[in-house]
Motif scaffolding. Structure first.
Motif, PDB file in Angstrom:
ATOM      1  N   LEU A  95       0.857  -1.036   0.263  1.00 26.42           N
ATOM      2  CA  LEU A  95      -0.017  -0.065   0.047  1.00 26.42           C
ATOM      3  C   LEU A  95       0.891   1.163  -0.082  1.00 26.42           C
ATOM      4  N   GLY A  96       2.250   1.072  -0.002  1.00 25.16           N
ATOM      5  CA  GLY A  96       3.138   2.337   0.301  1.00 25.16           C
ATOM      6  C   GLY A  96       2.971   3.457  -0.725  1.00 25.16           C
ATOM      7  N   LYS A  97       2.429   3.225  -2.026  1.00 24.82           N
ATOM      8  CA  LYS A  97       2.152   4.256  -2.755  1.00 24.82           C
ATOM      9  C   LYS A  97       1.005   4.931  -2.901  1.00 24.82           C
ATOM     10  N   LEU A  98       0.057   4.507  -2.012  1.00 26.86           N
ATOM     11  CA  LEU A  98      -1.380   5.052  -2.005  1.00 26.86           C
ATOM     12  C   LEU A  98      -1.144   5.727  -0.397  1.00 26.86           C
ATOM     13  N   ASN A  99      -0.649   6.896  -0.544  1.00 26.79           N
ATOM     14  CA  ASN A  99      -0.229   7.620   0.920  1.00 26.79           C
ATOM     15  C   ASN A  99      -0.475   8.999   0.736  1.00 26.79           C
ATOM     16  N   ARG A 100      -1.698   9.494   0.117  1.00 24.95           N
ATOM     17  CA  ARG A 100      -1.893  10.915   0.023  1.00 24.95           C
ATOM     18  C   ARG A 100      -2.597  11.479   1.073  1.00 24.95           C
ATOM     19  N   LEU A 101      -2.459  12.628   1.498  1.00 24.16           N
ATOM     20  CA  LEU A 101      -3.394  13.255   2.441  1.00 24.16           C
ATOM     21  C   LEU A 101      -4.701  13.541   1.775  1.00 24.16           C
ATOM     22  N   ARG A 102      -5.784  13.006   2.284  1.00 29.41           N
ATOM     23  CA  ARG A 102      -7.127  13.564   1.543  1.00 29.41           C
ATOM     24  C   ARG A 102      -7.681  14.778   2.006  1.00 29.41           C
ATOM     25  N   GLN A 103      -7.791  14.690   3.492  1.00 31.57           N
ATOM     26  CA  GLN A 103      -8.261  15.984   3.976  1.00 31.57           C
ATOM     27  C   GLN A 103      -8.114  16.254   5.472  1.00 31.57           C
ATOM     28  N   LEU A 104      -7.578  17.687   5.759  1.00 33.91           N
ATOM     29  CA  LEU A 104      -7.564  17.925   6.943  1.00 33.91           C
ATOM     30  C   LEU A 104      -8.773  19.022   7.487  1.00 33.91           C
ATOM     31  N   ASN A 105      -9.522  18.594   8.708  1.00 37.43           N
ATOM     32  CA  ASN A 105     -10.623  19.174   9.092  1.00 37.43           C
ATOM     33  C   ASN A 105     -10.614  19.766  10.543  1.00 37.43           C
ATOM     34  N   LEU A 106     -10.227  20.800  10.514  1.00 36.12           N
ATOM     35  CA  LEU A 106      -9.950  21.502  12.057  1.00 36.12           C
ATOM     36  C   LEU A 106     -11.250  21.461  12.807  1.00 36.12           C
ATOM     37  N   ALA A 107     -12.561  21.740  12.238  1.00 37.35           N
ATOM     38  CA  ALA A 107     -13.765  21.840  12.981  1.00 37.35           C
ATOM     39  C   ALA A 107     -14.130  20.603  13.534  1.00 37.35           C
ATOM     40  N   ASP A 108     -13.718  19.442  12.863  1.00 42.34           N
ATOM     41  CA  ASP A 108     -14.143  18.189  13.720  1.00 42.34           C
ATOM     42  C   ASP A 108     -12.577  17.393  13.813  1.00 42.34           C
ATOM     43  N   ASN A 109     -11.774  18.265  14.030  1.00 40.23           N
ATOM     44  CA  ASN A 109     -10.334  17.704  14.645  1.00 40.23           C
ATOM     45  C   ASN A 109      -9.868  16.367  14.088  1.00 40.23           C
TER      46      ASN A 109
END
Lengths: 467, 467
Positions: A96-110
């Motif tokens: 799975l090492g190449k499936l490694n992206r950030l999808r979403q940072l959500n500060l309201a939901d921490n």
């Protein structure tokens, strides 16, 4: 007809050429586990970059009955990510090492949504960059991947406060053995809409499906820290200290480590650091607070004094804190210096630890009179590393005695309501022990879970469930 | 041959005479749900006092294909504990209320093991007596039972800090449909020995088995408390406030309630208490700390002032705190005074709440121009009570519009990644909506879970899974 060559041709329609490894040398690191105990054999290592590709791979392998071993950072200690001997040469590793992206940072939901192949340290870093804290922390954090951590329900250093990986997942995305996608990545803090599917996947060690992404809980970053070392005459006293600290400091207690004097002496010599205190048992505890200005030292000193736990030091500087942690962390390296040992990753009710340690030592020494036993662990979670050295056999030949020593240690563990797998999982190292830990009704239920999703048994074969 | 009379004779071998109710009047309260929307029909209510008796009942009913509806305090809001119309007269209610003993208090592990029939308030009381805190708290705590709370994954007031029932269970004991016992009540804080079975039962609403006992997590009791009311111009501001408070106060944030000005005006009139502040939206938040002497007010005031949230009051006395909470708690009663409404128990990503509220109001009013909408809920968990009044229809005839209003509200909820069941479950009220919430792959997996344990479908029939 369905030769590896044919399969590779078909998989070549799904993946780019650089996403399929077939060269033996290039495959080698994927086929050997970290402890070098298991050697797998596959005809390809697949490294998809998208969830759609994972689905297509699984659909193909399901239809063709190709054994699939999912693999994250390949840092597991029980052979869970190494292809099993029963399917040697008959399957693939799905890395799975190449499936490694950030999808979403959500500060309201921490919350932070990342793909399975992201390295744990990178998850921690992204959280910190956002002014948040992701608490999962373990020795291999620089190379283990979050998908593997979740698949194995990893524990580590901060469990007493934040729980294990299971407790840190708000949402999960996974591909089931037949290729269908199950995705619930929205950060829902409450949800009672039917059976809890994600908790079935967490801790299933890749035997029910392939985790492709997760939405993780973030926390307020610790701003104050107080690290203390306490010497005690007994484990009972350490358990009393734990209860008192938990009840006064609440969630602030983030680590509570127990170290035997023998373990400390090994690490002290190895680390070239003096033992902080003299005592039969040692506790390294850490309190943290999201308030910057909270005085944790004064109330801790008061609590210790009140109860007569006066053999204690509190780190007064970053260096002192580092030194205390070095003594704890170097126990493993110090042991390797001596030789090979038979290791156990057990957990007990905290209330049973004090009874377990002498009873187990007696049982082991009744059979191996000169055994040296190194005991340390996360007492805050009832989790112990219990390692047995046989001074006559300090090489890998000691593994000839593994079953005999395990039998003694596990018998004592189970008699006191404990488990043989605290945080490292079952994999292929311990699955023959599972019938001793789980009842026939539980095993039947587990087999039904497996049968429902993977009727052909091609998803990480030979792992977790008893052979 | 297998008439109710024959069954009663057989069950009479398992249970004492006073553990079998067959008198219609005595059975009546068990057969009607709390909201008086569902009327069940059974030939007996069984009230076993031991786990062995529960096993014997289940073995018998499994063999005889008798429908079994497990029931705790019968306080559910979705008809989950009321026998379904499809099995009217063909089964029994299995009432857990007499299986209600304390099994073990364990201070070293901070855990309490109790039987399923113990009333929630009694669990809270036992924890408090031991100098500990059990955080699950909801309106029906004086009559709901812990087994039902766990079966429905209850939420309530303290979820933002302590999680839902799912997060509060260390160990579980249950009888499966075929009568076999699955028991893991030892408090193990880490355990990776195979599939996580207890999380399959938690939230399954009695459709997979009967919970008979649980080992619950206890916490340090709150010693300091700070309760504040903040008026804000928008939900966006409330979400920002939530994020700021969580990140500074960490786990100290134990409640964060959002109240619309309309909801406040209703409760204010009903409670004969003035609105604390003027504003379009209101937040009632509470911070607690296990330290007795922590000043929470000063840092909260500073944070509010820093961000320009100056319309705020902090309760200065127990009475002031009570009054603020009364305004929140009386919203439900104040609504009943107006008439019947169509209620929703939804949850959304917190980040989506501000978009949801105006979008949903627009959708509802496009179809029902004069609808009055009461919005309030646990914003800290993204969970909203969203109640629609149609001024022309304030009696129970409003339920004729229930499906139409649900359709509008759920469409908006699902479009923003939310769920139609935050904390009340599915039961028989919402199971026809489940295919809108869960994918076909998820439903297939859920059906496989059910099929594995209850192939005849006699365990709480007609609930949770779609008809």
């Amino acid at each position: 007809m369905n030769t590896p060559q044919n399969h590779l041709h078909a998989l070549g329609q799904i993946l780019a050429a650089n996403e399929i490894i077939t060269d033996a040398d290039a495959m080698a690191p994927f086929c050997l586990d970290q402890r070098r105990r298991y050697q797998g054999e596959v005809w390809a290592v697949l490294q998809p970059r998208s969830v759609a590709a994972v689905q297509a791979i699984m659909r193909y392998c399901f239809a063709q009955q190709i054994a699939v071993t999912p693999q994250g950072g390949n840092t597991g200690l029980c052979g869970g990510a190494t292809p099993h001997a029963t399917v040697a040469g008959r399957g693939v590793i799905l890395s799975l090492g190449k499936l490694n992206r950030l999808r979403q940072l959500n500060l309201a939901d921490n919350s932070l949504t990342v793909e399975a192949g992201m390295v744990l340290a990178e998850v921690q870093r992204l959280a910190a960059e956002a002014g948040r804290f992701f608490p999962l922390s373990l020795a291999s954090e620089g190379s283990c991947q979050i998908g593997g951590n979740i698949a194995c329900n990893a524990g580590g250093l901060n469990v007493v406060r934040y729980g294990t990986a299971r407790d840190l997942v708000l949402g999960l995305e996974a591909v089931l053995p037949n290729g269908s996608l199950v995705s619930q990545l929205q950060p829902l803090h409450k949800n009672t809409s039917g059976y809890e599917l994600k908790q079935q996947l967490i801790g299933s060690e890749g035997t029910l499906g392939v985790i492709t992404a997760a939405t993780l809980k973030l926390f307020a970053p610790p701003q104050s820290v107080c690290t203390a070392w306490v010497a005690l005459g007994s484990i009972d006293a350490a358990v009393d200290l734990l209860a008192a600290v938990k009840n006064q400091f609440g969630e602030r207690l983030s680590s509570f480590e127990l170290i035997s004097d023998y373990a400390l002496s090994l690490s002290s010599a190895y680390s070239q650091l003096p033992a902080p205190l003299v005592g039969q048992w040692h506790v390294l505890l850490e309190l943290t607070d999201s308030f910057a200005a909270t005085d944790l030292t004064e109330p801790l000193a008061e609590l210790l004094h009140q109860h007569g736990w006066d053999e204690a030091v509190v780190a007064q500087s970053h260096t002192e804190r580092q030194n205390l942690w070095t003594l704890r962390e170097n126990i493993s390296a110090a042991q390797r210096n001596i030789g090979a040992s038979i290791k156990h990753d057990i957990a007990l009710p905290i209330a049973a630890v004090a009874a377990f340690v002498p009873a187990c030592a007696e049982a082991v020494r009744a059979r191996f009179a000169d055994a040296n036993i190194v005991v340390f662990g996360h007492l805050g979670d009832g989790s112990l590393h219990y390692n047995v050295f046989l001074p006559q056999v300090l090489g890998n030949e000691v593994y000839a005695y593994e079953d005999a020593v395990n039998e003694l240690v596990y018998e004592q563990t189970l008699a006191l309501g404990g488990t043989i797998a605290a945080e490292h999982g079952i994999g292929q190292l311990k699955n023959h022990w599972l019938p001793r830990v789980r009842s026939e009704a539980e095993l039947a239920w587990m087999r039904a879970n497996k049968q429902a999703l993977d009727p052909q048994g091609m998803m990480n074969p030979g792992k977790l469930l008893p052979p």
